[in-house]
Design an enzyme around this catalytic site. Sequence first.
Site, PDB file in Angstrom:
ATOM      1  N   ASP A   1      64.313  51.716  62.454  1.00  0.00           N
ATOM      2  CA  ASP A   1      65.684  52.189  62.593  1.00  0.00           C
ATOM      3  C   ASP A   1      66.659  51.142  63.111  1.00  0.00           C
ATOM      4  O   ASP A   1      67.866  51.373  63.091  1.00  0.00           O
ATOM      5  CB  ASP A   1      65.734  53.391  63.542  1.00  0.00           C
ATOM      6  CG  ASP A   1      65.140  54.649  62.937  1.00  0.00           C
ATOM      7  OD1 ASP A   1      64.569  54.560  61.835  1.00  0.00           O
ATOM      8  OD2 ASP A   1      65.249  55.713  63.567  1.00  0.00           O
TER       9      ASP A   1
ATOM     10  N   ASN B   1      57.151  53.034  58.754  1.00  0.00           N
ATOM     11  CA  ASN B   1      55.706  52.842  58.612  1.00  0.00           C
ATOM     12  C   ASN B   1      55.383  51.804  57.541  1.00  0.00           C
ATOM     13  O   ASN B   1      54.487  50.975  57.721  1.00  0.00           O
ATOM     14  CB  ASN B   1      55.039  54.178  58.287  1.00  0.00           C
ATOM     15  CG  ASN B   1      54.714  54.975  59.539  1.00  0.00           C
ATOM     16  OD1 ASN B   1      53.673  54.781  60.148  1.00  0.00           O
ATOM     17  ND2 ASN B   1      55.629  55.857  59.934  1.00  0.00           N
TER      18      ASN B   1
ATOM     19  N   ARG C   1      43.741  44.613  62.928  1.00  0.00           N
ATOM     20  CA  ARG C   1      42.671  44.688  61.943  1.00  0.00           C
ATOM     21  C   ARG C   1      42.502  43.356  61.220  1.00  0.00           C
ATOM     22  O   ARG C   1      41.389  42.994  60.805  1.00  0.00           O
ATOM     23  CB  ARG C   1      42.948  45.816  60.936  1.00  0.00           C
ATOM     24  CG  ARG C   1      42.688  47.207  61.492  1.00  0.00           C
ATOM     25  CD  ARG C   1      42.689  48.265  60.400  1.00  0.00           C
ATOM     26  NE  ARG C   1      44.032  48.516  59.882  1.00  0.00           N
ATOM     27  CZ  ARG C   1      44.873  49.437  60.364  1.00  0.00           C
ATOM     28  NH1 ARG C   1      44.509  50.168  61.411  1.00  0.00           N
ATOM     29  NH2 ARG C   1      46.057  49.611  59.827  1.00  0.00           N
TER      30      ARG C   1
ATOM     31  N   CYS D   1      60.151  62.938  63.145  1.00  0.00           N
ATOM     32  CA  CYS D   1      60.681  63.802  62.093  1.00  0.00           C
ATOM     33  C   CYS D   1      60.129  65.227  62.194  1.00  0.00           C
ATOM     34  O   CYS D   1      60.636  66.138  61.546  1.00  0.00           O
ATOM     35  CB  CYS D   1      60.346  63.217  60.722  1.00  0.00           C
ATOM     36  SG  CYS D   1      61.103  61.602  60.430  1.00  0.00           S
TER      37      CYS D   1
ATOM     38  N   TYR E   1      51.210  66.877  32.892  1.00  0.00           N
ATOM     39  CA  TYR E   1      51.528  68.244  32.467  1.00  0.00           C
ATOM     40  C   TYR E   1      50.316  69.159  32.517  1.00  0.00           C
ATOM     41  O   TYR E   1      49.237  68.832  32.028  1.00  0.00           O
ATOM     42  CB  TYR E   1      52.088  68.270  31.044  1.00  0.00           C
ATOM     43  CG  TYR E   1      52.106  69.677  30.468  1.00  0.00           C
ATOM     44  CD1 TYR E   1      52.909  70.657  31.041  1.00  0.00           C
ATOM     45  CD2 TYR E   1      51.283  70.032  29.399  1.00  0.00           C
ATOM     46  CE1 TYR E   1      52.911  71.949  30.549  1.00  0.00           C
ATOM     47  CE2 TYR E   1      51.286  71.320  28.889  1.00  0.00           C
ATOM     48  CZ  TYR E   1      52.095  72.286  29.475  1.00  0.00           C
ATOM     49  OH  TYR E   1      52.091  73.569  28.994  1.00  0.00           O
TER      50      TYR E   1
ATOM     51  N   ALA F   1      57.199  54.425  65.910  1.00  0.00           N
ATOM     52  CA  ALA F   1      56.730  54.452  64.523  1.00  0.00           C
ATOM     53  C   ALA F   1      56.296  53.069  64.058  1.00  0.00           C
ATOM     54  O   ALA F   1      55.112  52.799  63.859  1.00  0.00           O
ATOM     55  CB  ALA F   1      57.827  55.020  63.617  1.00  0.00           C
TER      56      ALA F   1
ATOM     57  N   SER G   1      54.225  56.743  69.976  1.00  0.00           N
ATOM     58  CA  SER G   1      53.556  56.974  68.691  1.00  0.00           C
ATOM     59  C   SER G   1      53.548  58.451  68.284  1.00  0.00           C
ATOM     60  O   SER G   1      52.509  59.032  68.003  1.00  0.00           O
ATOM     61  CB  SER G   1      52.111  56.443  68.750  1.00  0.00           C
ATOM     62  OG  SER G   1      51.539  56.402  67.459  1.00  0.00           O
TER      63      SER G   1
END
Length: 568
Positions: free
Chosen positions: A292, A314, A23, A44, A437, A12, A40
């Site tokens: 983790d 992430n 990048r 979950c 709403y 992850a 990768s």
Amino acid sequence: MPQHVVIIGAVALGPKAACRFKRLEPDSRVTMVDRGRTISYGGCGIPYYVSGDVSDASALQSTAFHMVRDPAFFKATKGVDVRTETEAVSIDRAAKTVTLRHLPTGAEEVLSYDKLVLATGSSPVRLPIPGADLPGVFSVGSLEEATAIRQRVSSGKVGSAVVVGGGFIGLEMAEALADMWGIETTVLEYMDQILPAVAGKNLARMARLHMEEKGVTFRLGEKLLRIEGDDEVERLVTDKGEIEADLVVMSVGVRPNSELARAAGLTVSERGGIVVDETMRTSDPDIFAGGDCVQVKNLVTGKPAYLPMGSMANRQGRVIGDNLAGGHARFDGVVGSWCVKLFERAAAGVGLNLNAALREGYDAISVHVTQVDRAHFYPDRALMSLELVLDRATRRVLGMQGLGVNGDALVGKVDALAAMLPHAPVCDDLSNVEMAYSPPFSAALDILNVLGNVAVNVLDGRNRGIEVDRFEELWDGRADNGVFFLDCRERDNAAEFLSRHPGDWHNIPQGELAGRLDELPRDRPVVVICNTGARSYEALVTLLHNGFDDAAGVEGGMAAVRALGLKI
């Protein structure tokens, strides 16, 4: 100047940090290594692959545009070199090198780095009991193990299964086995409730009841002693009996993989998490860590915490990617947001539950609200229950947990409070928080506003509520405690209980109460109940105003009573 960044771990956080960094610095070099063959992937999603909701394991490793995130993908599209089945053996911080071992061949090499990222993740806890290594006993720590579980259940040879642990993954696995595969499934939990670390006892009981209605059996407050079988698992032996099983799933938590960091002399907490600062740097400024394997800060308590979540990994990966390139991104901590799907219900929460708040030393109380999650006239409205935890002295909101049918609506409420919690909101803030709403999405007075209003009224002494489990105790002891139970719904709603419990159940509709106070005893405690708690609060105001000082309303009303499975 171009750098060489080595990243240890490629599930992850590692890939996120690698891609963000490339990048920002396309000319720099990134080498990512992982012990596994598969990288990768969305860990979950494993329970949903086991259940069959996700049809193919490769979907957990695919991008949104259906490209598989394998080493070739990372090389071609991200410019990242990936070495699978490769273990990091040691770190030489002075020389800035990592010794790697290729697991299939045992060959070793020394790789130099300018910056190093530890994304070593966590490992499932295996209880140190006899039989834990029998064939048929699994954890859910990898995609390979998930594939093995699914192959076993799809073979038709599994008639019964036991999931050890009633946390998120354990409950998701129980649903997967019972729902899709029709396997007789038992959840064995050492604590006296499911979701013990995050949910209040009443909401946990409501969730358990729903899962029981769907066919899952629960054995709570029971300790696993050993697993028995000749060649494969056959039964589990606990301190209260035996459970037959063809399959066992261990889901009793995870431990951070911090051995490599500890051996390198990096600071590691007592619980095993690598210690990092807000920039995700370890005690060595050239080594970052996240996911983790690290310790984080709880923004509610201000204390260290451990929260192994893919979403957190992430977000931390992006922070690390920025800072590898000379940025100043921060990860300040967590408030502990969570959610879990349980058949046709969703449970979710954020912050501290009541027990956790009390353990932390707060003078904590909780208030409960049950209300429809859409406008009351909208067709697919459903009831949602929310429990707010707050500090009595400061009025500070410490957390919230909930249970509902429409999971998107419930998670929306949790997310709104999660955004507020780092700023130490008080219940008065919740009363007036602005929520989007429209009738298909919420009530005009949002349930979060109602929850805040209830908390304000409780703290200001205008509302006296009792939790539904306390109502259960009072009802069961009605022969001795003298409590007068008043149903303030309309007569047709109360008729069933009046006929079933003559002399014990009483009815005066809330709209008639002010004119019929002489029908109530002034020398006995009065407990008022309605459908969800709204009318009982109005009735309580009337009673308190007229001198009925020993009166209280049932939080959540009959909706909470039914959700808790109480027999009245």
